[in-house]
Enzyme design. Structure first.
Site, PDB file in Angstrom:
ATOM      1  N   CYS A 151      -9.010   5.371  -3.328  1.00  0.00           N
ATOM      2  CA  CYS A 151      -9.645   4.883  -2.092  1.00  0.00           C
ATOM      3  C   CYS A 151      -9.219   3.456  -1.764  1.00  0.00           C
ATOM      4  CB  CYS A 151     -11.162   4.904  -2.227  1.00  0.00           C
ATOM      5  SG  CYS A 151     -11.871   6.460  -2.757  1.00  0.00           S
ATOM      6  N   ASP A 152      -9.166   2.578  -2.762  1.00  0.00           N
ATOM      7  CA  ASP A 152      -9.140   1.144  -2.502  1.00  0.00           C
ATOM      8  C   ASP A 152      -7.920   0.383  -3.007  1.00  0.00           C
ATOM      9  OD1 ASP A 152     -11.638   1.391  -1.310  1.00  0.00           O
ATOM     10  OD2 ASP A 152     -12.703   1.067  -3.194  1.00  0.00           O
ATOM     11  N   CYS A 167     -13.009   3.744  -7.309  1.00  0.00           N
ATOM     12  CA  CYS A 167     -12.017   4.710  -6.827  1.00  0.00           C
ATOM     13  C   CYS A 167     -10.721   4.000  -6.452  1.00  0.00           C
ATOM     14  CB  CYS A 167     -12.575   5.475  -5.627  1.00  0.00           C
ATOM     15  SG  CYS A 167     -11.411   6.645  -4.902  1.00  0.00           S
TER      16      CYS A 167
END
Length: 308
Positions: free
Chosen positions: A136-137, A133
């Site tokens: 997300c990261d 993701c």
């Protein structure tokens, strides 16, 4: 005898926990079911920096905080691997590997799993350089060299997203051309810091015992084994909706996702779906929580309508 509830929530990730919170606060009898620990994929996330209220929080810590806030309202929580959901009038029968439960309302929050490469280093460095993701990261790899594995829409779209923060992005694809939509390809090809490696088969994700240091891949044309130094590896080779137990309900699309309206309602009255299992684009903790609040309230509204 099957135990009876007002609402059964299948899946105890952030969306399922939120649905349980709202339904329990409405004084409904609620069963929260999961085949694993509450929190779902949050438990596999080392650091979360895009959830409101926290500059950064460990995934297991956020899972515990959510769970404790839900349990104040005393829903039941049971472990069980759901095998099938069937209909008996307005009653829904939920069968797990160990028990059977019934309720007029069911909320599906089983999520989705990313397909894995199943190569050495992938599991070892998950959360330590291996990610599924970018939204997300990506922030953890600002100014770093990263790789994206895949050639479809998600891989290319996330590669473009990463290019805003990473020093360089290398998209590694097993074919000689991308499968992504032409508009996405055009965006990627226009980025100076996005590179491509074609006809490459990932053999391993390398690391130093603490974090990712690179990728080992095979050139499928020459058979040569090569390495690419990177700090992060983002894998996009497919996502699978966790919807097998619901195949007989007639609520899935052709790819196994569950379409809903804005109230999280499926085609079957009294069955709701939320979070990553839904037919949608963005799959994040924040919008799973939003879906959960709607689903929990809509389950209450549905039960009230049965008494009208």
């Amino acid at each position: 005898m099957a135990k009876e509830y007002d609402v059964i929530i299948i899946g105890a990730g952030p969306g399922g926990l939120t649905a349980a919170l709202y339904a329990s606060r409405a004084n409904l009898s609620v069963l929260l079911l999961d085949r694993g620990p509450y929190g779902g994929q949050m438990n596999n996330t080392d650091a979360i920096d895009n959830y409101p209220g926290f500059s950064e929080v460990k995934g297991p810590e956020l899972s515990e905080k959510m769970y404790q806030s839900v349990m104040k309202f005393k829903p039941d929580f049971e472990y069980g691997d759901v095998q099938q959901v069937t209909l008996d009038g307005i009653k829904k029968i939920v069968k797990t590997d160990t028990a059977e439960y019934t309720a007029p309302a069911v909320i599906i929050a089983t999520g989705a799993d990313h397909k894995h490469l199943n190569v050495p280093g992938e599991e070892e460095y998950s959360g330590r350089g291996v990610s599924y993701c970018a939204v997300c990261d990506a922030a953890f790899f600002k100014g770093e060299d990263v790789a994206v594995i895949g050639g479809g829409d998600s891989a290319v779209e996330e590669g473009v997203y990463l290019s805003q923060m990473a020093k360089s992005v290398t998209i590694i694809h097993r074919r000689d051309k991308l499968r992504a939509q032409p508009t996405l390809q055009k965006r990627a090809f226009a980025k100076d810091n996005i590179n491509f490696i074609w006809n490459a088969q990932t053999e391993a994700i390398d690391g130093d015992g603490q974090k990712v240091t690179g990728i080992t891949y095979k050139d499928k044309e020459t058979g040569e084994i090569k390495t690419l130094p990177v700090a992060g590896v983002f894998i996009y080779v497919g996502v699978l909706a966790q919807t097998k137990p619901f195949e007989d309900l007639g609520i899935l699309d052709s790819h196994g996702w569950i379409p809903t309206d804005e109230h999280m309602k499926t085609k079957v009255p009294g069955i709701f779906a939320l979070g990553d299992v839904r037919q949608k684009d963005l799959r994040q903790i924040a919008n799973a929580v939003g879906d959960g609040s709607i689903a929990g309230q809509e389950a209450y509204n549905y039960l009230q309508s049965l008494n009208d």
